[in-house]
Design an enzyme around this catalytic site. Sequence first.
Site, PDB file in Angstrom:
ATOM      1  N   SER A   1       0.816  -1.216   0.000  1.00  0.00           N
ATOM      2  CA  SER A   1       0.000   0.000   0.000  1.00  0.00           C
ATOM      3  C   SER A   1       0.848   1.264   0.000  1.00  0.00           C
ATOM      4  O   SER A   1       1.982   1.292   0.509  1.00  0.00           O
ATOM      5  CB  SER A   1      -0.926   0.021   1.219  1.00  0.00           C
ATOM      6  OG  SER A   1      -1.847  -1.045   1.166  1.00  0.00           O
TER       7      SER A   1
ATOM      8  N   SER B   1       2.708  -3.093   8.394  1.00  0.00           N
ATOM      9  CA  SER B   1       2.673  -3.605   9.770  1.00  0.00           C
ATOM     10  C   SER B   1       3.967  -4.338  10.115  1.00  0.00           C
ATOM     11  O   SER B   1       4.386  -5.250   9.398  1.00  0.00           O
ATOM     12  CB  SER B   1       1.486  -4.555   9.952  1.00  0.00           C
ATOM     13  OG  SER B   1       0.271  -3.888   9.718  1.00  0.00           O
TER      14      SER B   1
ATOM     15  N   GLU C   1      -3.497 -14.537   2.462  1.00  0.00           N
ATOM     16  CA  GLU C   1      -4.094 -13.796   3.576  1.00  0.00           C
ATOM     17  C   GLU C   1      -5.504 -14.293   3.860  1.00  0.00           C
ATOM     18  O   GLU C   1      -5.987 -14.225   4.975  1.00  0.00           O
ATOM     19  CB  GLU C   1      -4.111 -12.311   3.233  1.00  0.00           C
ATOM     20  CG  GLU C   1      -4.659 -11.424   4.322  1.00  0.00           C
ATOM     21  CD  GLU C   1      -4.606  -9.956   3.951  1.00  0.00           C
ATOM     22  OE1 GLU C   1      -4.894  -9.125   4.819  1.00  0.00           O
ATOM     23  OE2 GLU C   1      -4.266  -9.646   2.797  1.00  0.00           O
TER      24      GLU C   1
ATOM     25  N   GLU D   1     -15.933  -2.589   0.407  1.00  0.00           N
ATOM     26  CA  GLU D   1     -16.529  -2.157  -0.863  1.00  0.00           C
ATOM     27  C   GLU D   1     -15.837  -2.830  -2.050  1.00  0.00           C
ATOM     28  O   GLU D   1     -16.486  -3.269  -3.008  1.00  0.00           O
ATOM     29  CB  GLU D   1     -16.441  -0.628  -0.988  1.00  0.00           C
ATOM     30  CG  GLU D   1     -17.327   0.145  -0.013  1.00  0.00           C
ATOM     31  CD  GLU D   1     -16.771   0.186   1.401  1.00  0.00           C
ATOM     32  OE1 GLU D   1     -17.515   0.563   2.317  1.00  0.00           O
ATOM     33  OE2 GLU D   1     -15.576  -0.161   1.592  1.00  0.00           O
TER      34      GLU D   1
END
Length: 399
Positions: free
Chosen positions: A127, A159, A242, A378
């Site tokens: 990201s 993270s 994931e 979404e």
Amino acid sequence: MSTADLAEFRAEVRRWCRAEVPSDWRRTQAGASDDEFVRFQQEWFQRLRTAGFAVPHWPAEWGGGMPVAQQVVLYQELAAHDAPRLVLGFVSIHHAASTLLAAGTDEQRRRHLPAILDGEIWVQGFSEPEAGSDLASLRTTARREGDGFVVDGQKLWASGAAHADWCLLLARTDPAAPKRRGISYFLMDMRTPGIDVRPVRNAAGESHFCEIFLNGVVIPAENLVGPVDQGWQVAQSTLSAERGMTMLELAERLGNAGFRWLVETCRTPGPGGGRPVDDPRVLDRLAELDTEIAGLRALCRGLVERHEAGTAGPVEASVVKLYYSELLQRTMDFAVEVAGLPAHAELRKPASSGWESGAWVLDFIGSWEWTIPGGTSEIQRTIIGERGLGLPREPVVSS
């Protein structure tokens, strides 16, 4: 695998948990320093590794090979015995390993899979500030120079980057190509000059999110995973991990730990002496959540079994991710409601716990992590609608 074999394995795991799960880890990990957290996580990982429980989902040749039915039992018992989560090794044993096994070279696998078992820590560098759910819009660049690539850009929401040894990195190698076709996938050594990691404090008071700034970082060509400009395809294997075996573990923990603690909270008398469980509306809600969690666990097990058989559908992982993330959020929301004002005074949660630690307000805040990263709710609904149900794509509206 027979019922008797599973029962014997369950008894074995229970004996191990009673002997090996640290009884005081929640106390020692509440407010633990970074060094204490890392040391505890590494020690716990090695305990699991010695028992053969650290990477049950890996192929047998790399230390795994456990049948799915046994993995379900393992995760059930670890949750039931309140074992710490492998927070620090999450990306390493799932995302990094999945990528290496699916698309890495033999040399990359020989170099990194044993190192992960020895404690090598990985972070995911996907990201960016302008490329979260729309990951393909990333702008970090990698240009070829000699025997390597020079990388410039920024990553966000990484993270565990402050503790990481290596990074799974996506960077744009062809700015002129359509956005999903000009991306390459790299393994980046976090000790390389030009890397600046800055922790970001989140709403729960934790700092495991990080920014990664990349300034002239040189990555050897041998650390490229898959062909140049084909990193988007490689990334799909990472993202599917994931929502495969990781979701199986998380679903079992939500059912065997989080929901159990929620029921205990409902049985605890409040300031006025009454118990939430005495309210029929609370009982109805608990029954609803129990049913939903049972459905989630069945979905996750089915997905893993079909994935191993090669029959998983194109949107099953998105269904599971969407279902888990929103169910986790609903469960934590209800826990905050029934726990009342005392829950708002709980300011710490153990560093090695998951998203259902029993510190309900902090858990609720943390649950929002799951409806955003890895594709927002979404985005998941769009994937399910377009790829699963065959609905027409939404028109692109130009500004």
